[in-house]
Design an enzyme around this catalytic site. Structure first.
Site, PDB file in Angstrom:
ATOM      1  N   GLY A 188       0.804  -1.201   0.000  1.00 53.22           N
ATOM      2  CA  GLY A 188       0.000   0.000   0.000  1.00 53.22           C
ATOM      3  C   GLY A 188       0.839   1.254   0.000  1.00 53.22           C
ATOM      4  O   GLY A 188       1.977   1.270   0.481  1.00 53.22           O
ATOM      5  N   ASP A 243      -1.493  -8.264   0.991  1.00 49.84           N
ATOM      6  CA  ASP A 243      -0.243  -8.271   0.232  1.00 49.84           C
ATOM      7  C   ASP A 243       0.167  -9.687  -0.133  1.00 49.84           C
ATOM      8  O   ASP A 243       0.543  -9.978  -1.283  1.00 49.84           O
ATOM      9  CB  ASP A 243       0.873  -7.616   1.050  1.00 49.84           C
ATOM     10  CG  ASP A 243       0.664  -6.123   1.212  1.00 49.84           C
ATOM     11  OD1 ASP A 243       0.212  -5.478   0.256  1.00 49.84           O
ATOM     12  OD2 ASP A 243       0.951  -5.591   2.300  1.00 49.84           O
ATOM     13  N   HIS A 269      -0.376   0.662   9.581  1.00 48.79           N
ATOM     14  CA  HIS A 269      -1.653   0.960   8.923  1.00 48.79           C
ATOM     15  C   HIS A 269      -2.681   1.437   9.940  1.00 48.79           C
ATOM     16  O   HIS A 269      -3.875   1.218   9.771  1.00 48.79           O
ATOM     17  CB  HIS A 269      -2.203  -0.272   8.201  1.00 48.79           C
ATOM     18  CG  HIS A 269      -1.256  -0.910   7.250  1.00 48.79           C
ATOM     19  ND1 HIS A 269      -0.544  -2.054   7.559  1.00 48.79           N
ATOM     20  CD2 HIS A 269      -0.878  -0.552   6.013  1.00 48.79           C
ATOM     21  CE1 HIS A 269       0.213  -2.389   6.533  1.00 48.79           C
ATOM     22  NE2 HIS A 269       0.039  -1.492   5.577  1.00 48.79           N
ATOM     23  N   CYS A 286      11.492  33.640  24.552  1.00 50.55           N
ATOM     24  CA  CYS A 286      12.206  34.697  25.273  1.00 50.55           C
ATOM     25  C   CYS A 286      12.258  34.425  26.773  1.00 50.55           C
ATOM     26  O   CYS A 286      13.317  34.535  27.403  1.00 50.55           O
ATOM     27  CB  CYS A 286      11.555  36.055  25.005  1.00 50.55           C
ATOM     28  SG  CYS A 286      12.402  37.452  25.795  1.00 50.55           S
ATOM     29  N   SER A 311      18.805  37.566  21.814  1.00 53.74           N
ATOM     30  CA  SER A 311      18.983  38.250  23.094  1.00 53.74           C
ATOM     31  C   SER A 311      20.214  37.729  23.821  1.00 53.74           C
ATOM     32  O   SER A 311      20.946  38.501  24.456  1.00 53.74           O
ATOM     33  CB  SER A 311      17.737  38.105  23.972  1.00 53.74           C
ATOM     34  OG  SER A 311      17.473  36.746  24.253  1.00 53.74           O
ATOM     35  N   GLY A 351      11.341  41.133  25.646  1.00 47.37           N
ATOM     36  CA  GLY A 351      12.720  41.345  26.063  1.00 47.37           C
ATOM     37  C   GLY A 351      12.883  42.585  26.914  1.00 47.37           C
ATOM     38  O   GLY A 351      13.597  42.583  27.935  1.00 47.37           O
TER      39      GLY A 351
END
Length: 612
Positions: A58, A116, A231, A443, A486, A597
């Site tokens: 598949g 399969d 699957h 930050c 920073s 900041g």
């Protein structure tokens, strides 16, 4: 929750377009669009009499196995629709029309799923009826389904299939017989164990978004599913654990010889092995590398295994699944002599875009001299003292020698810094909140990391009478703990400050005054300007730093300077950014919150001033 958004919502179009893309990036391949077959162009095959190797299944498992078609791996691949086997007619078309007429035989590698096996089996029997020599290798390497539950069906096929097709393909390229290729392929399967784990099931294009939501709720928050199939098949257990705990459970199921339900391969301490860590498709490369690190560590410490080869990447995916599969192959003798061992066949050259193991055998086998990591020699790297003559200082005062430079009171400096840094740590959540609105959300975490690093230094009493020593130590901590813009700005500023304080050297032992410090800070601002154009009004940390320095220089009063810094940060609310990540974020967030900041720095300076 698995991502429910796709660039292509039509699953049929997705498969065909994907197959077209495979041949665009490898011009030696052809596409039979009707039958969804990728195969090698006849002109690219130098030895057409060699065994042909075919695989398929598949779609949705890319790069497996359409992108494995190429020199040294597959001759052809047959693709089904997403997570569905190709039809017997497709397989027959591949075997009869897409392989060299001169080929001595065909090895067909199939994963152990009912559809399969049946559809490839029908195609194989048809080919055999027409006189073709065909060997079938069924790959079942999963240990998630034990013997008791697997019953007659046996083990499912997982990412170990990639190792099987690579070894079979290299053996075919070396001119081996179809019988030997089939025998070695089955030998590889019998020495393979694999197990997957995922944070969620995947979302298939064309399905509703509600399905993705339902699946997320099915698994539950904070849980990982061990043994999940490729699957969307449910796993064998759901656990809440960290990565080391998860790896411990997985390796236990794969390698514990006392687990008779799952001990499919007898792998003992010191055995030669190959490790494959396969991405389901949605795990970041960063996390996958961390997974590799943990697996290798536990293989060595708990099982005495040091893999001869470690292969990592996406080989057998499951669309956008946030998971991975661990495969361990025990290297055993193929019986075919030099050049045809399992590891040599894995190392053999290949030209297939899906086989991404690029490290050469010579690199793996080379003996490398051990180079031990050494800490920086702080004394050699940072000659920091501002004091003239050889001095020794303690927190209570001068111990010996004569001071000829600027000094600070360590207890006062420590108290001020601790007050400001504790405030930064306490404000991390607020700073992060602001940054998620106008930036990328890092930050607060960055400032907290730096603050905690400096606090650790303060707790060990590493505060000197010499301000240059203390500033330089703090700058080093910032360099090591704070990343991003920073972090770089603070490191440049602090290193410049250390240099400028050194320039203020006095002929006598003199306390560093606010006026002196203000001058050094002002000079450091000027130095910082060589690396950034940021000024007050650009909505950056400079909106706090500059008013602080200017007010301290004008008044010599730390508290007034801190008030100016806080006012500068407040002015950034509603200010459009001219620099920094906020410029790219856009939106109206800048109208609601101050610059993160600038706010974080103002909080530090305010708390610092309160401790004076």
């Amino acid at each position: 929750m698995a991502a429910a958004k796709h660039y292509l919502d039509d699953p049929t179009n997705a498969v065909i377009s994907g197959l077209r893309g495979v041949i665009l990036v490898n011009p030696s391949l052809l596409l039979d669009e009707k039958n969804k077959i990728i195969y090698r162009h006849p002109d690219s095959i130098t030895s057409p009499k060699n065994v042909s190797v075919v695989c398929g299944g598949g779609s949705g498992h890319e790069p497996g196995f359409s992108a494995f078609v190429g020199h040294g791996v597959l001759t052809a691949c047959v693709a089904g629709t997403i997570f569905a086997s190709p039809s017997a007619q497709q397989v027959r078309a591949c075997l009869s029309q897409c392989l060299p007429a001169e080929t001595q035989g065909v090895v067909v590698v199939v994963t152990n799923y009912t559809g399969d096996v049946l559809n490839f089996g029908m195609g194989i029997e048809k080919a055999r009826a027409l006189g073709k020599k065909v060997e079938m290798v069924v790959v079942g390497d999963d240990v998630g389904v034990g013997r008791a539950k697997g019953g007659k069906v046996g083990r499912r096929g997982l990412s170990g299939t990639a190792l099987v097709v690579k070894i079979c393909g290299a053996l075919a390229e070396a001119g081996a017989s179809v019988e030997d290729c089939g025998k070695v392929g089955r030998l590889v399967v019998n020495n393979l164990v694999s197990l997957g784990a995922s944070l969620s099931r995947v979302h298939v294009p064309g399905k509703s978004a509600q399905e993705a939501k339902d699946e997320a709720e099915r698994l539950g928050p904070g849980l990982v599913e061990i043994g999940m199939g490729i699957h969307n098949e449910p796993g064998c257990e759901k656990v809440k654990t960290d990565l080391p705990g998860l790896v411990k459970i997985m390796l236990g199921q794969m390698l514990d010889q006392n687990d008779k339900d799952r001990a499919y391969v007898n792998i003992q301490k010191g055995d030669d092995t190959v490790l494959l860590v396969n991405n389901f498709g949605g795990t970041s490369n960063l996390e996958l590398s961390a997974v590799v690190t943990e697996i290798v560590s536990q293989l060595g410490s708990a099982y005495g295994l040091k893999p001869r080869r470690i292969i990592s990447g996406t080989f057998f995916g499951s669309l956008n699944g946030p998971g991975f599969i661990v495969s361990v192959l025990k290297l055993v003798d193929t019986g075919l002599g030099p050049g045809k061992s399992m590891v040599e066949l894995l190392d053999a050259p290949a030209e297939a875009t899906g086989w991404s193991a690029s490290v050469k055998a010579s690199t793996w086998e080379k003996e490398y001299k051990e180079i031990k990591a050494t800490d920086k020699d702080e004394k050699a790297d940072r000659k920091t003292t501002n004091l003239k003559g050889e001095q020794q200082w303690s927190n209570s005062g001068r111990v010996g020698g004569r001071a000829n430079g600027l000094v600070v009171k360590p207890d006062l400096l420590k108290r001020m810094l601790k007050s400001g840094l504790d405030k930064v740590v306490a404000e991390e959540a607020q700073i992060t909140h602001y940054d998620t609105i106008v930036g990328d959300g890092d930050c607060g975490v960055g400032l907290k990391r730096g603050a905690e690093g400096i606090l650790k230094m303060l707790s060990s009493d590493q505060v000197s009478h010499d301000p240059v020593v203390s500033i330089t130590k703090i700058a080093g901590i910032v360099e090591d703990t704070m990343d991003g813009t920073s972090g770089a700005l603070y490191a440049i500023f602090l290193n410049s400050l250390a240099a400028n304080v050194r320039k203020l050297d006095s002929s006598n032992a003199t306390d560093l005054t606010s006026k002196m410090l203000a001058q050094a800070l002002d000079d450091s601002l000027e130095a910082l300007g060589e690396y950034t154009p940021a000024k007050p009004g650009d909505r950056t940390l400079m909106d706090s730093l500059v008013p602080f320095v200017e007010t301290l220089k004008a008044t010599g009063n730390t508290k007034e300077a801190a008030i100016a810094a806080e006012a500068g940060a407040a002015r950034t609310k509603g200010m459009e950014a001219s620099l920094g990540r906020s410029v790219y974020v856009g939106g109206e967030g800048h109208k609601e919150v101050p610059d993160p900041g600038a706010y974080g720095l103002s909080q530090f300076l305010t708390a610092l001033a309160e401790a004076v």
